[in-house]
Scaffold this active site. Sequence first.
Site, PDB file in Angstrom:
ATOM      1  N   TRP A 101       1.081  -0.930   0.382  1.00  0.00           N
ATOM      2  CA  TRP A 101       0.206   0.236   0.093  1.00  0.00           C
ATOM      3  C   TRP A 101       0.839   0.476  -0.164  1.00  0.00           C
ATOM      4  O   TRP A 101       0.738   2.292  -0.610  1.00  0.00           O
ATOM      5  CB  TRP A 101      -1.419   0.444   1.158  1.00  0.00           C
ATOM      6  CG  TRP A 101      -2.067  -1.190   1.281  1.00  0.00           C
ATOM      7  CD1 TRP A 101      -2.046  -2.215   1.813  1.00  0.00           C
ATOM      8  CD2 TRP A 101      -3.045  -1.346  -0.121  1.00  0.00           C
ATOM      9  NE1 TRP A 101      -2.341  -2.984   1.258  1.00  0.00           N
ATOM     10  CE2 TRP A 101      -3.606  -2.820   0.597  1.00  0.00           C
ATOM     11  CE3 TRP A 101      -3.315  -0.570  -1.034  1.00  0.00           C
ATOM     12  CZ2 TRP A 101      -4.635  -3.526  -0.558  1.00  0.00           C
ATOM     13  CZ3 TRP A 101      -4.562  -1.283  -1.850  1.00  0.00           C
ATOM     14  CH2 TRP A 101      -4.637  -2.465  -1.815  1.00  0.00           C
ATOM     15  N   ASP A 171      -1.055   6.457   6.178  1.00  0.00           N
ATOM     16  CA  ASP A 171      -2.026   6.060   6.091  1.00  0.00           C
ATOM     17  C   ASP A 171      -2.539   4.612   7.717  1.00  0.00           C
ATOM     18  O   ASP A 171      -1.692   3.795   7.500  1.00  0.00           O
ATOM     19  CB  ASP A 171      -1.984   4.982   4.626  1.00  0.00           C
ATOM     20  CG  ASP A 171      -3.159   3.618   4.669  1.00  0.00           C
ATOM     21  OD1 ASP A 171      -4.554   3.536   5.314  1.00  0.00           O
ATOM     22  OD2 ASP A 171      -3.031   3.526   3.379  1.00  0.00           O
ATOM     23  N   LYS A 195     -12.042  -1.521   7.648  1.00  0.00           N
ATOM     24  CA  LYS A 195     -11.542  -2.362   8.073  1.00  0.00           C
ATOM     25  C   LYS A 195     -11.859  -2.466   9.557  1.00  0.00           C
ATOM     26  O   LYS A 195     -12.590  -3.684  10.325  1.00  0.00           O
ATOM     27  CB  LYS A 195      -9.754  -2.424   7.693  1.00  0.00           C
ATOM     28  CG  LYS A 195      -9.948  -2.073   6.719  1.00  0.00           C
ATOM     29  CD  LYS A 195      -8.514  -2.089   6.254  1.00  0.00           C
ATOM     30  CE  LYS A 195      -8.222  -2.081   4.803  1.00  0.00           C
ATOM     31  NZ  LYS A 195      -8.374  -3.251   4.160  1.00  0.00           N
TER      32      LYS A 195
HETATM   33  C1  LIG Z   1      -3.256  -0.268   4.477  1.00  0.00           C
HETATM   34  C2  LIG Z   1      -3.845   0.340   3.330  1.00  0.00           C
HETATM   35  N1  LIG Z   1      -4.640   1.353   2.694  1.00  0.00           N
HETATM   36  C3  LIG Z   1      -4.300   1.505   1.645  1.00  0.00           C
HETATM   37  C4  LIG Z   1      -5.625   0.434   0.756  1.00  0.00           C
HETATM   38  C5  LIG Z   1      -6.604   0.296  -0.324  1.00  0.00           C
HETATM   39  O1  LIG Z   1      -7.880   0.326   0.434  1.00  0.00           O
HETATM   40  P1  LIG Z   1      -9.478   1.187  -0.875  1.00  0.00           P
HETATM   41  O2  LIG Z   1     -10.172  -0.221  -1.184  1.00  0.00           O
HETATM   42  O3  LIG Z   1      -9.892   1.675   0.156  1.00  0.00           O
HETATM   43  O4  LIG Z   1      -8.520   2.157  -1.704  1.00  0.00           O
HETATM   44  C6  LIG Z   1      -6.089  -0.636   1.804  1.00  0.00           C
HETATM   45  C7  LIG Z   1      -7.233  -1.534   1.331  1.00  0.00           C
HETATM   46  O5  LIG Z   1      -7.218  -2.322   2.146  1.00  0.00           O
HETATM   47  C8  LIG Z   1      -4.991  -1.249   3.292  1.00  0.00           C
HETATM   48  O6  LIG Z   1      -4.880  -2.457   3.541  1.00  0.00           O
END
Ligand SMILES: Cc1ncc(COP(=O)(O)O)c(C=O)c1O
Length: 360
Positions: A101, A171, A195
């Site tokens: 991510w 994040d 989550k």
């Molecule tokens: C730490 C983290 N950041 C970003 C994301 C991406 O999230 P989204 O699907 O809401 O764009 C995730 C998705 O699992 C994640 O675990």
Amino acid sequence: MSRVYNFSAGPAVLPEEVLKSAAEEMLDYKGTGMSVMEMSHRSKAFEEIITTAEADLRELMNIPDNYKVLFLQGGASQQFAMIPMNLMKNKVADYIVTGQWAKKAASEAAKYGKVNKIASSEDKTFSYIPDCSDLPVSEDADYVYICENNTIYGTKFKELPNTKGKTLVADVSSCFLSEPVDVSKYGVIYGGVQKNIGPAGVVIVIIREDLITEDVLPGTPTMLTYKTHADAESLYNTPPAYGIYICGKVFKWLKSMGGLETMKARNEKKAALLYDFLDQSQMFKGTVAKEDRSLMNVPFVTGNADLDAKFVKEAKASGLENLKGHRSVGGMRASIYNAMPYEGVEALVAFMKKFEKENL
Ligand SMILES: Cc1ncc(COP(=O)(O)O)c(C=O)c1O
């Protein structure tokens, strides 16, 4: 009705009390004669929902007055672009790459300016958090970026990096509200809610007011400008209203549980049960450096892909769902977010013991 223990990494388990209360209000929200899904986002009833949700979140996280709380859409992934578009005044940013991510966020930012990867744990498949006490933070960096809890790999920053005075952007999608945080140490905290907080479709951004300006990169769409949403109190356009309503219920639930200190203690107890078992198991092994272990996402393997697959299949048959690891890493992963009860982890560990006995 029978419910399973859902170890999904997201969308994920929600508190049963919240789901029941939403079900009770489904047809008639507090005498309005309609569901929150059917309601104008400009109505009195919805205004109360969103203002109460924000107030409760502020109380839970002790958010200082000079921070705005925004309820947005586009998922966490949209923030990968919104952050550089709004914050890269010098067109330079430093990224600490501790998983997929953060890596995706860094590549997205590279579309808008110079991205320096000042630390990474990719050399060991992101199984640890690098030492971030004295990094080569760029003189002209607009911000330093981290993914605080790495959902796929199961690592968590136990200490925030030393950003040498630069704005920290984090994040927190997979550790949101799992423990107390000092908001004042960050410029931006953001996360998708699917989550630990609510249904997919809402992303919460907590941003220091001085970072919200009209001075964004040329061509930044109105909808991707923080100022648009900050000025309109998250009601510039139709917000993800039902999702915000459920988030609000989860905030009330967290308050009723005793807040984030209590959640931290609960989460530590749950995680310890699973990690202690992994540490003495002959068959299952955790994949992460002990000191960097996440309280939320616990990856583990048997070392044999066929056995892993058998485990996932038999666990599902026993009511323990979504234990398959992320498709990029294989093995297993148990996500044990706030709403996973202790009994769920007990059931998982009991099943792992039984499986080990039968298959060793
Ligand atoms: C730490 C983290 N950041 C970003 C994301 C991406 O999230 P989204 O699907 O809401 O764009 C995730 C998705 O699992 C994640 O675990």
